[in-house]
Design an enzyme around this catalytic site. Structure first.
Site, PDB file in Angstrom:
ATOM      1  CG  LEU A 133      -1.933  -1.096   1.401  1.00  0.00           C
ATOM      2  CD1 LEU A 133      -2.694  -0.915   2.716  1.00  0.00           C
ATOM      3  CD2 LEU A 133      -2.897  -1.141   0.230  1.00  0.00           C
ATOM      4  CG  ASP A 134       0.677   4.214  -3.074  1.00  0.00           C
ATOM      5  OD1 ASP A 134       1.558   3.429  -3.454  1.00  0.00           O
ATOM      6  OD2 ASP A 134      -0.155   4.739  -3.830  1.00  0.00           O
ATOM      7  NE  ARG A 135       5.898   8.153   4.855  1.00  0.00           N
ATOM      8  CZ  ARG A 135       5.803   9.470   5.034  1.00  0.00           C
ATOM      9  NH1 ARG A 135       5.452  10.245   4.031  1.00  0.00           N
ATOM     10  NH2 ARG A 135       6.072  10.014   6.196  1.00  0.00           N
ATOM     11  CB  THR A 137      -2.978   3.957   0.664  1.00  0.00           C
ATOM     12  OG1 THR A 137      -2.910   4.790  -0.492  1.00  0.00           O
ATOM     13  CG2 THR A 137      -4.257   3.134   0.599  1.00  0.00           C
TER      14      THR A 137
END
Length: 303
Positions: A133-135, A137
């Site tokens: 997951l993106d930082r 998100t």
């Protein structure tokens, strides 16, 4: 920022922390030791976390400067698990936390914290990354507990057999209640992706869950797994995710993207699923827009 230096003859045999102080006098010894401990220092491209490590002439040093607010001593316990069995576990990754270690940060990442948890429960296993997951998100993040499970789960992701459900709060008013975006995605620059030709085939299904003031809560189901896929496809639809300024949205305290649920078949044929409640910041921003989220867990709790 990354600081680079090569050890000269004058620092031959010096301790790492003393050498870094000599090479980078703008940093305090306390700050240097913190960075070493957090996995921010490499020597000859290898991670070094021992402040007393002896330096040698010609050693090539890289030191990543991590903001203090990113140095969160992240710890997971059994009570933090969204799902756990003998093959895998799932955590609710918070905003501002990296899924995996970076070249200049080890501690404070979900990968490191899960690795510590595995050792705490008596497993001599590393934390293996099978998806990210993106930082910015939040939400469901799965980790296998052994090599066999890692191979199986990675295969499920690659084959597109993992059900992924995200919640996104967008800026704008959707014209439809449900729609699909089938548009190829490619890399525009280091930080942004976009719909383009040539690009990788990308398909996402969207559905409106609730509407607010010039905004909407959208259920997003990516059928492929491209980088920034939901963010790009919503921006392409004229509905950028609130807080996602890189894709033309208004700023907010966080990017309003949350991995709500994941489900797949486990290595032993068991059905595996995990659902993550949204955090207090997500709920507060929704409430400010007139979007009410029905509580299903600890949505009213802290971030």
């Amino acid at each position: 920022m990354i600081l680079n230096a090569t050890v000269g003859a004058e620092l031959e045999g010096a301790r790492l922390d003393d050498g870094l102080k000599a090479l980078f006098p703008q940093l305090s010894k306390t700050e240097i030791r913190r960075l070493i401990d957090w996995g921010s220092c490499t020597i000859n491209m290898a991670l070094v976390r021992v402040a007393s490590r002896q330096l040698h002439r010609g050693d090539v040093i890289a030191l990543g400067l991590i903001e203090k607010e990113r140095c969160l001593d992240l710890v997971y316990t059994a009570g933090d698990m969204l799902y756990e069995d003998r093959d895998c576990l799932a955590v609710n990754k918070g905003i501002g936390i990296n899924s995996q270690r970076t070249p200049y940060q080890l501690k404070g990442t979900a990968e490191y914290a899960v690795g510590c948890y595995l050792r705490a429960i008596g497993l001599n296993e590393e934390a293996r990354i099978v998806h990210r997951l993106d930082r910015g998100t939040s939400g469901v993040l799965f980790f296998p507990k052994n090599k066999k499970a890692a191979t199986h789960i990675a295969g499920e992701f690659k084959a597109g057999r993992v059900e992924k459900v995200y919640w996104a709060v967008v800026s704008g008013t959707p014209a439809e209640e449900a729609w699909q975006v089938d548009a190829p995605i490619g890399k525009l620059n280091k930080f942004r992706y976009g719909v383009m030709q040539p690009g990788k085939s990308s398909v996402t299904n969207f559905r409106v869950l609730a509407r607010g003031a010039g905004s909407a809560l959208i259920e997003s189901k990516p059928l492929t797994g491209r980088t920034h896929q939901i963010r790009v496809h919503l921006a392409h639809s004229g509905l950028p995710i609130i807080g996602d300024v890189n894709y033309g949205a208004p700023p907010a305290e966080r990017i309003m993207l949350h991995c709500r649920r994941m489900a797949f078949k486990g290595p032993s044929g068991q059905q595996i699923s995990a659902e993550a409640p949204v955090d207090g910041t997500f709920c507060a921003i929704c409430a400010g827009l007139g979007i009410l989220i029905e509580p299903t867990g600890d949505e009213t709790g802290n971030d």
